[in-house]
Enzyme design. Structure first.
Site, PDB file in Angstrom:
ATOM      1  CG  ASP A   1      -1.659   1.234   1.465  1.00 17.81           C
ATOM      2  OD1 ASP A   1      -2.273   1.704   0.481  1.00 17.81           O
ATOM      3  OD2 ASP A   1      -1.672   1.773   2.596  1.00 17.81           O
TER       4      ASP A   1
ATOM      5  N   GLY B   1      -7.573   3.701   3.342  1.00 22.63           N
ATOM      6  CA  GLY B   1      -7.716   2.657   2.324  1.00 22.63           C
ATOM      7  C   GLY B   1      -9.017   2.750   1.532  1.00 22.63           C
ATOM      8  CB  ILE B   2     -12.231   4.234   2.369  1.00 20.18           C
ATOM      9  CG1 ILE B   2     -12.216   3.232   3.537  1.00 20.18           C
ATOM     10  CG2 ILE B   2     -13.624   4.416   1.800  1.00 20.18           C
ATOM     11  CD1 ILE B   2     -12.656   1.836   3.215  1.00 20.18           C
TER      12      ILE B   2
ATOM     13  CB  SER C   1      -4.205   7.233  -3.729  1.00 21.07           C
ATOM     14  OG  SER C   1      -3.998   8.579  -4.105  1.00 21.07           O
TER      15      SER C   1
ATOM     16  CG  ASN D   1      -3.873  12.494  -5.908  1.00 18.21           C
ATOM     17  OD1 ASN D   1      -3.782  13.273  -6.855  1.00 18.21           O
ATOM     18  ND2 ASN D   1      -4.937  12.470  -5.116  1.00 18.21           N
TER      19      ASN D   1
ATOM     20  CG  ASP E   1      -1.988   7.350   0.375  1.00 16.10           C
ATOM     21  OD1 ASP E   1      -1.058   8.057  -0.015  1.00 16.10           O
ATOM     22  OD2 ASP E   1      -3.040   7.200  -0.281  1.00 16.10           O
TER      23      ASP E   1
ATOM     24  NE  ARG F   1      -9.969  12.027  -4.799  1.00 17.84           N
ATOM     25  CZ  ARG F   1      -9.503  12.266  -6.016  1.00 17.84           C
ATOM     26  NH1 ARG F   1     -10.183  13.045  -6.853  1.00 17.84           N
ATOM     27  NH2 ARG F   1      -8.357  11.754  -6.423  1.00 17.84           N
TER      28      ARG F   1
HETATM   29  C1  BG6 Z   1      -5.983   5.577  -0.017  1.00 15.80           C
HETATM   30  C2  BG6 Z   1      -6.039   6.373   1.269  1.00 15.80           C
HETATM   31  O1  BG6 Z   1      -4.685   5.121  -0.226  1.00 15.80           O
HETATM   32  O2  BG6 Z   1      -6.376   6.387  -1.110  1.00 15.80           O
HETATM   33  C3  BG6 Z   1      -7.398   7.012   1.448  1.00 15.80           C
HETATM   34  O3  BG6 Z   1      -5.744   5.518   2.360  1.00 15.80           O
HETATM   35  C4  BG6 Z   1      -7.771   7.811   0.206  1.00 15.80           C
HETATM   36  O4  BG6 Z   1      -7.353   7.837   2.594  1.00 15.80           O
HETATM   37  C5  BG6 Z   1      -7.696   6.920  -1.017  1.00 15.80           C
HETATM   38  O5  BG6 Z   1      -9.089   8.333   0.328  1.00 15.80           O
HETATM   39  C6  BG6 Z   1      -8.041   7.646  -2.307  1.00 15.80           C
HETATM   40  O6  BG6 Z   1      -7.076   8.631  -2.565  1.00 15.80           O
HETATM   41  P1  BG6 Z   1      -7.243   9.767  -3.653  1.00 15.80           P
HETATM   42  O7  BG6 Z   1      -5.856  10.375  -3.719  1.00 15.80           O
HETATM   43  O8  BG6 Z   1      -7.632   9.100  -4.936  1.00 15.80           O
HETATM   44  O9  BG6 Z   1      -8.256  10.718  -3.175  1.00 15.80           O
HETATM   45 MG    MG Z   2      -2.722   3.193   3.597  1.00 15.58          MG
END
Ligand code: BG6
Ligand code: MG
Length: 225
Positions: free
Chosen positions: A11, A48-49, A120, A122, A13, A51
């Site tokens: 993972d 892990g959830i 994510s 990002n 983040d 956006r």
């Molecule tokens: C996960 C994070 O890795 O990515 C979450 O733990 C976050 O907190 C999710 O909401 C989605 O990320 P993003 O950057 O697409 O908003």
């Molecule tokens: Mg994480």
């Protein structure tokens, strides 16, 4: 066949860098604007959830789940993402969490493949800013994943793209939903963080600093024997 450790799927983040804190701050800012009380404890449930799912949970927390149209919710999620992107602008390789570089070195030395399984959107920006993109054999594109964690899809996709079977993989996560996903994928799970939250993990470290490749490998093989 007896499982053999062939890949470690990370993972991002909260495992490779502390962007979990930045997600928290960005959600906290948005919640404040919406008049919703947001706490660190509640934030744990968002790790892990995705956006949009996170936004839905925050709106439910504030009793505002029926106050916005789908378009308005998209704008709220975009606003959170703007806050988040501002926070990640300053990330450099110095922000790689302690112990991670050494762990990556050990994986390479031992011929273990590496995958990144972050939901994510990002993730690529963050991993590039950390100058780690080139280290991964596979970076799963979150945009192509149908079901977020705790569904195992993203971990299964990583294993498939690495051409390894799940039983030969270790997944590393800081989120409860992530550990559930790893276990549902049929992989050995290493948790980073709170023992009470990550009970399902096969091995838990309080922080990345404590990660030991030899110990993880030994635990993997003893769990499979
Ligand atoms: C996960 C994070 O890795 O990515 C979450 O733990 C976050 O907190 C999710 O909401 C989605 O990320 P993003 O950057 O697409 O908003
Ligand atoms: Mg994480």
């Amino acid at each position: 066949m007896v499982p053999q450790l062939k890949a470690v799927i990370f993972d991002l983040d909260g495992v490779i860098t502390d962007t979990a804190e930045y997600h928290y701050r960005a959600w906290e800012a948005l919640s404040k604007e919406l008049g919703i009380p947001f706490t660190k404890g509640f934030n744990e449930e968002l790790k892990g959830i995705s956006r949009m799912e996170s936004l839905e949970k925050i709106l439910v927390l504030g009793g505002k789940q029926n106050d916005f149209t789908t378009d308005e919710k998209t704008l709220l999620a975009d606003r959170k993402n703007d806050y988040y992107r501002r926070l990640i602008e300053t990330i450099t390789p110095q922000d790689i969490l302690p112990g991670i570089k050494e762990f990556i070195f050990d994986l390479k030395q031992n011929g273990i493949k590496m995958g990144l399984a972050s939901v994510s959107k990002n993730a690529f920006t963050v991993i590039s800013r950390l100058e780690l993109a080139g280290e991964f054999d596979v970076i799963v594109d979150a945009a192509l994943i149908q079901k977020g964690k705790p569904d195992p899809e993203i971990f299964l996709r990583a294993a498939e793209q690495l051409s390894v079977v799940p039983a030969d993989c270790i997944g590393i996560e800081d989120a409860e939903a992530g550990i559930t996903a790893i276990k549902a994928a049929g992989m050995f799970a290493v948790g980073i963080g709170n023992v009470e939250r990550l009970v399902q993990a096969d091995l838990i470290y309080h922080s990345t600093e404590e990660i030991q490749f030899d110990e993880i490998r030994a635990a993997f093989y003893s769990a499979k024997s």
